[in-house]
Design a protein around this motif. Sequence first.
Motif, short mmCIF file in Angstrom:
data_model
loop_
_atom_site.label_atom_id
_atom_site.label_comp_id
_atom_site.label_asym_id
_atom_site.label_seq_id
_atom_site.Cartn_x
_atom_site.Cartn_y
_atom_site.Cartn_z
N MET A 13 0.83 -1.19 0.00
CA MET A 13 0.00 0.00 0.00
C MET A 13 0.88 1.25 0.00
O MET A 13 1.51 1.59 1.01
CB MET A 13 -0.92 -0.01 1.23
N GLY A 14 0.95 1.90 -1.16
CA GLY A 14 1.70 3.13 -1.30
C GLY A 14 0.92 4.05 -2.22
O GLY A 14 -0.31 4.14 -2.11
N GLY A 15 1.60 4.75 -3.14
CA GLY A 15 0.90 5.57 -4.12
C GLY A 15 -0.05 4.72 -4.94
O GLY A 15 -1.12 5.16 -5.35
N GLY A 16 0.34 3.49 -5.18
CA GLY A 16 -0.51 2.48 -5.79
C GLY A 16 -0.67 1.32 -4.81
O GLY A 16 0.12 1.18 -3.87
N ILE A 17 -1.67 0.50 -5.02
CA ILE A 17 -1.91 -0.64 -4.13
C ILE A 17 -1.96 -1.92 -4.95
O ILE A 17 -2.71 -2.01 -5.94
CB ILE A 17 -3.22 -0.47 -3.34
N SER A 18 -1.15 -2.89 -4.57
CA SER A 18 -1.19 -4.20 -5.22
C SER A 18 -1.33 -5.27 -4.16
O SER A 18 -0.69 -5.22 -3.11
CB SER A 18 0.06 -4.45 -6.07
N VAL A 19 -2.19 -6.23 -4.44
CA VAL A 19 -2.43 -7.36 -3.54
C VAL A 19 -2.13 -8.63 -4.32
O VAL A 19 -2.68 -8.84 -5.41
CB VAL A 19 -3.87 -7.38 -3.01
N GLY A 20 -1.24 -9.46 -3.78
CA GLY A 20 -0.82 -10.65 -4.51
C GLY A 20 -0.99 -11.93 -3.71
O GLY A 20 -0.83 -11.94 -2.48
N ALA A 21 -1.30 -13.01 -4.41
CA ALA A 21 -1.39 -14.34 -3.81
C ALA A 21 -0.07 -15.06 -4.06
O ALA A 21 0.26 -15.35 -5.21
CB ALA A 21 -2.55 -15.12 -4.41
N HIS A 22 0.68 -15.32 -3.01
CA HIS A 22 1.98 -16.00 -3.10
C HIS A 22 1.78 -17.47 -2.73
O HIS A 22 1.55 -17.80 -1.57
CB HIS A 22 2.99 -15.36 -2.15
N LYS A 23 1.84 -18.32 -3.73
CA LYS A 23 1.57 -19.74 -3.53
C LYS A 23 2.86 -20.54 -3.66
O LYS A 23 3.38 -20.71 -4.76
CB LYS A 23 0.54 -20.21 -4.55
N LYS A 24 3.37 -20.97 -2.52
CA LYS A 24 4.59 -21.80 -2.51
C LYS A 24 5.72 -21.19 -3.34
O LYS A 24 6.33 -21.84 -4.18
CB LYS A 24 4.28 -23.21 -3.00
N GLY A 25 5.97 -19.90 -3.13
CA GLY A 25 7.11 -19.26 -3.78
C GLY A 25 6.83 -18.60 -5.11
O GLY A 25 7.74 -18.06 -5.74
N ARG A 26 5.57 -18.59 -5.56
CA ARG A 26 5.22 -17.95 -6.82
C ARG A 26 4.02 -17.03 -6.61
O ARG A 26 3.09 -17.39 -5.90
CB ARG A 26 4.87 -18.99 -7.89
N ILE A 27 4.08 -15.85 -7.24
CA ILE A 27 2.94 -14.92 -7.17
C ILE A 27 1.99 -15.30 -8.30
O ILE A 27 2.12 -14.83 -9.43
CB ILE A 27 3.42 -13.46 -7.28
#
Length: 298
Positions: A52-66
């Motif tokens: 969360m900064g100037g833009g916001i990104s939410v990611g799903a990290h599954k066993k070492g991979r986004i």
Amino acid sequence: VDEKEEVTRISGIKGVYNVSMFHALNQKEVAYRYAKSINKRYDELNLIVAHMGGGISVGAHKKGRIVDVNNAAEGDGPFSPTRSGSVTLMPIVEMCYSGKYTEKEMKELITKKGGLVSLLGTSDARDVDAMIEKGDKEAKLVYDAMIYQVAKAIGAYSVILKGKVDAIILTGGIARDEYVVEGLKDYVSYLGKIVVIPGEKEMDALANGALRVLRGEEEALEYTGITRETAVTLLLKYNKEKFHIQHAVTVESVMKCFAKRLGFTEDTEEWGIAGLLHDIDFERYPDEHCIKAPELLH
């Protein structure tokens, strides 16, 4: 970083695909840090990371991979201090053909003048906190809406991980805002452990990535690079301020030094170029820092 699963790339319009444009370095770095803090490997965990900064990104990290993440640069996901986030499309189409806006103005409304800038006239979360403290009900409603959208995104990505969430990591500059953090905890703490790692750690991410390769923890990727002459041309194309240019050259020297000390003498020039261009998008696109760079270097 593009580790998205193929099914995530499909949109409802032929020829328009969901692409991977987000705060990759910081997301990866905080995920690795959390894994290390609990004596686990990153590839052993399922994590949701919200930058969360100037833009916001939410990611799903599954066993070492986004495996899935919103396109934080082009109008996807939660709205943020400067970006519109996902909006209903028909009003946007009408605005585009109203004659009131140029193409540039519409793009800026999505990437630079949307979100808190559009709704409250500021991109500074501290200003919004001050408004709320003074009893500004509109500011509170807007900020609560942003928190709500981030929480909704976190919930959606928990589905991608089939509910098996080891931790939810909140990061970026706004992760320092207690109002935001507590609001998110209220919504999503039932999904898993909440970990707060505020700030942005791109340079740490670059250095630690090299160290993981040296330790044999990560496979080195082949660099298909550019010459230093081309790199300098690109740097000067997008940067005019003396300080930014001096900073780039300084980091270039530091990266070359690291390459030699860590045993990558043959790759010294390539390490230097990475340092020279690491902030290529910062001066012209400060609100899209680390997101605009891939486009500039394409």
